[in-house]
Scaffold this active site. Structure first.
Site, PDB file in Angstrom:
ATOM      1  N   HIS A 183       0.860  -1.193   0.000  1.00 37.50           N
ATOM      2  CA  HIS A 183       0.000   0.000   0.000  1.00 37.50           C
ATOM      3  C   HIS A 183       0.893   1.238   0.000  1.00 37.50           C
ATOM      4  CE1 HIS A 183      -3.961  -1.871   0.383  1.00 37.50           C
ATOM      5  NE2 HIS A 183      -3.314  -2.819   1.019  1.00 37.50           N
TER       6      HIS A 183
ATOM      7  N   HIS B  10       0.846  -8.476  -1.499  1.00 39.13           N
ATOM      8  CA  HIS B  10       0.083  -8.635  -2.751  1.00 39.13           C
ATOM      9  C   HIS B  10       0.712  -7.862  -3.921  1.00 39.13           C
ATOM     10  CE1 HIS B  10      -1.884  -5.007  -1.297  1.00 39.13           C
ATOM     11  NE2 HIS B  10      -2.784  -5.636  -0.575  1.00 39.13           N
TER      12      HIS B  10
ATOM     13  N   ASN C 130      -0.515  -4.994  -6.601  1.00 42.80           N
ATOM     14  CA  ASN C 130      -1.722  -4.317  -6.134  1.00 42.80           C
ATOM     15  C   ASN C 130      -1.405  -3.285  -5.064  1.00 42.80           C
ATOM     16  OD1 ASN C 130      -4.236  -5.753  -7.413  1.00 42.80           O
ATOM     17  ND2 ASN C 130      -2.758  -7.357  -6.926  1.00 42.80           N
TER      18      ASN C 130
ATOM     19  N   ASP D  10      -5.868 -14.904  -9.012  1.00 40.21           N
ATOM     20  CA  ASP D  10      -7.288 -15.157  -9.264  1.00 40.21           C
ATOM     21  C   ASP D  10      -7.726 -14.701 -10.651  1.00 40.21           C
ATOM     22  OD1 ASP D  10      -7.134 -12.431  -8.916  1.00 40.21           O
ATOM     23  OD2 ASP D  10      -8.730 -12.294  -7.422  1.00 40.21           O
TER      24      ASP D  10
ATOM     25  N   HIS E 216      -6.867  -9.749  -9.857  1.00 42.12           N
ATOM     26  CA  HIS E 216      -5.924  -8.817  -9.245  1.00 42.12           C
ATOM     27  C   HIS E 216      -4.666  -8.603 -10.074  1.00 42.12           C
ATOM     28  CE1 HIS E 216      -8.451  -9.296  -5.702  1.00 42.12           C
ATOM     29  NE2 HIS E 216      -7.824  -8.272  -5.164  1.00 42.12           N
TER      30      HIS E 216
ATOM     31  N   ASP F 158      -5.761 -13.271   0.128  1.00 40.60           N
ATOM     32  CA  ASP F 158      -6.392 -12.012   0.542  1.00 40.60           C
ATOM     33  C   ASP F 158      -7.874 -12.244   0.796  1.00 40.60           C
ATOM     34  OD1 ASP F 158      -6.236  -9.351   1.265  1.00 40.60           O
ATOM     35  OD2 ASP F 158      -6.555  -8.587  -0.752  1.00 40.60           O
TER      36      ASP F 158
ATOM     37  N   LEU G 224     -11.410  -2.946  -5.783  1.00 33.81           N
ATOM     38  CA  LEU G 224     -11.244  -4.319  -5.294  1.00 33.81           C
ATOM     39  C   LEU G 224     -11.081  -4.301  -3.784  1.00 33.81           C
ATOM     40  CD1 LEU G 224      -8.833  -5.830  -7.981  1.00 33.81           C
ATOM     41  CD2 LEU G 224     -11.240  -6.416  -7.616  1.00 33.81           C
ATOM     42  N   ALA G 225     -11.764  -5.233  -3.126  1.00 37.69           N
ATOM     43  CA  ALA G 225     -11.749  -5.304  -1.662  1.00 37.69           C
ATOM     44  C   ALA G 225     -11.496  -6.748  -1.238  1.00 37.69           C
ATOM     45  CB  ALA G 225     -13.064  -4.794  -1.079  1.00 37.69           C
TER      46      ALA G 225
END
Length: 382
Positions: free
Chosen positions: A197, A218, A221, A250, A253, A277, A310-311
């Site tokens: 992040h 991740h 992302n 998946d 992502h 995730d 996306l969450a």
């Protein structure tokens, strides 16, 4: 001491290599060894699993929830066990439940529950992952920007205390918001510092890695991308051999081409390993749920906020393996290592390998990576 049991399967994966015409011998919940058929003791109890692959139990280091519950909403060790059990049923025998950015009060609560869960032997629990709150708001993803904040001395003391009580602790930070000295203190305290992040430059990421950061959260992302004049966090993740990285496979992502490029480009010894995730919907059939007062929608294999952000992900590790071997044509042994040996080696925990003396945490996968059986400490999951 109970008699040894030999598990026969058409293929057995030991964490790195696929074996044929072999059997895994287990006694008292511990692996005794991997032997060929002609080495089997006729007096041993034998269990023929038939076709498929017998492998170490899968490992997931980024699991936000499961069984209808987010980790931040857990109020008891039983709640922690409920999250873990949802993933156990999907072949993940070791996980680090993950708290996304939350209040200091919730963080302390989760740390306390995690310590209790480890002390009480909650099956599957292998520590905690605190994803935030020390992140960069410009790359917040689904994290609540109002809860993102700088790291304080109280935070550091809490994390160091937790690391002494837990089998493992991962803390995701943005390197532009946490100083190299803070990273060094955490790493020297036994914490796995992960970068994520973040909009950081390659230079900032390298400084964090030199201070002791060892992972990237991740990959691709919520981070600065690899550009030709500024490699950013993606460039650092691939270039710096000291960094491992989690990857969500998946098909949503990360584009399959980006996955292929990353796997070819990654410098070692750090490796790219699979994470899900996963959110609270894992193991349920719900179509929506709430995260910090915001509704998350579950549609067509994706989880999003109302604005499309996306969450988390709507996938489990067996489905990730199916994606890697099917869509990307990855060799089965290479894909399986990303869900077993690679995350185990990153944690430096005795997991992810079928080696003598290790706990018999096992998963039997069918030819399409469906879960046909799960064992924890040699006992079948009920």
């Amino acid at each position: 001491m109970t008699a040894a049991t030999a598990y026969l399967c058409s293929r057995i994966f030991d964490g790195r290599t696929l074996h044929e015409k072999a059997a895994l011998v287990v006694a008292d919940g511990v692996i005794s060894g991997l032997v060929s058929f002609d080495q089997l003791d006729e007096n041993q109890r034998q269990v023929d699993l038939g076709d498929g692959i017998l492998a170490p139990g899968l490992i997931d280091l980024q699991v936000n929830g499961g069984g209808g519950l987010m980790l931040g909403d857990a109020e008891s060790v039983e709640d922690m066990a409920r999250i873990c059990h949802a993933h156990l049923r999907l072949g993940t025998t070791s996980l680090t439940p993950t708290l996304i950015t939350d209040t200091p009060e919730t963080t302390r609560k989760v740390v306390k529950l995690g310590i209790e869960a480890w002390a009480r032997g909650v099956r599957g629990f292998q520590g905690l992952h605190l994803e935030g709150p020390h992140l960069f708001k410009g790359r917040k993803g689904a994290h609540d920007p109002d809860l993102i904040r700088p790291m304080t001395e109280d935070d550091i003391e809490l994390y160091l205390f937790a690391a002494r009580q837990l089998p493992s602790l991962i803390v995701t930070i943005a390197p532009e918001t946490v100083t190299p000295d803070q990273v060094r203190r955490l790493a020297e305290g036994g914490i796995h510092v992960s970068l994520g992040h973040s909009g950081a430059s390659y230079r900032e990421c390298k400084a964090a890695a030199e201070a002791g950061a060892s992972c990237v959260t991740h990959l691709f992302n919520a981070m600065s991308p690899l550009q030709h004049r500024e490699p950013g966090l993606v460039g650092a993740a691939l270039d710096l051999g000291s960094l491992s990285a989690g990857l969500i496979a998946d098909g949503v992502h990360v584009d399959p081409v980006a996955i292929k490029v990353a796997l070819k480009a990654k410098n070692g010894p750090g490796r790219i390993f699979l994470v899900t995730d996963a959110m609270s919907q894992t193991g349920t059939d719900v179509t929506s749920f709430h995260l910090g007062g915001r509704e998350i929608f579950r549609r067509d294999g994706t989880l999003t906020l109302a604005d499309g952000t996306l969450a988390g992900a709507d996938i489990d590790l067996p489905a990730s393996l199916r994606y890697l071997t099917g869509t990307l044509n990855m060799p089965v042994d290479a894909a399986l290592a990303m869900a077993t040996a690679d995350p185990a080696d990153f944690l430096d925990r005795p997991l992810g390998h079928l080696q003598q003396g290790r706990a018999a945490d096992l998963v039997h996968l069918d030819e399409d990576f469906g879960v046909a059986g799960v064992w924890v400490n040699g006992q079948p999951l009920s």
